[in-house]
Scaffold this motif. Structure first.
Motif: not given
Length: 149
Positions: A79-83, A121-122, A128-130
């Motif tokens: 899924g897509r992350i929500v920060k 690493h959010l 480049p990360f996720l």
């Protein structure tokens, strides 16, 4: 060159999410009656746990089948992350957008990360990360359904 690689990785991740969603639609069995929302916990190789909210009846049914052992098809979460923290997943500074959550068998490496590594690493997620904020922890396995918080 690096910027082009980052864009390509982001497109690949977004394409994977779209392909996974298309596979789910193609493989979805008619859903049994389900609540409008259901909550499940998955665990990864670190043994950390993460709660997700599902709103799609077919995905809720698939998750229940995974938890019960009725199926082992598409056992991993994507899924897509929500920060930001979600009320149902307060331990972590991020959650997955329920509208983007799906399940997969195999995925590309660019979206793989453990739960704690993603937390640590959010601030880098979405680059480049996720790329595209697409997260597909390869070792994710649903362990249980939890009551609505």
């Amino acid at each position: 060159m690096r910027r082009q690689l980052m864009k390509l990785a982001g497109l690949a991740a977004a394409g994977l999410l779209a392909l996974t969603a298309a596979q789910t639609t193609a493989h979805a069995a008619p859903a049994k009656a389900a609540a409008d929302k259901a909550y499940f916990v998955f665990q990864d190789i670190t043994r950390e746990q993460f709660t997700i909210e599902l709103t799609d009846p077919a995905k809720i049914e698939h998750a229940r089948e995974l938890v019960s052992g009725e199926t082992s098809d598409r056992p991993h979460v994507i899924g897509r992350i929500v920060k930001r923290t979600a009320y149902y997943n307060p331990r972590w500074s991020y959650h997955l957008n329920p509208d983007t959550i799906d399940f997969f068998d195999q995925a590309i490496e660019v979206c793989d990360s453990t739960i704690p590594y993603t937390e640590e690493h959010l601030d880098e997620a979405g680059g480049p990360f996720l790329p595209g904020l697409v997260w597909c922890p390869w070792t994710s396995r649903l362990v249980r359904e939890v009551p609505r918080p």
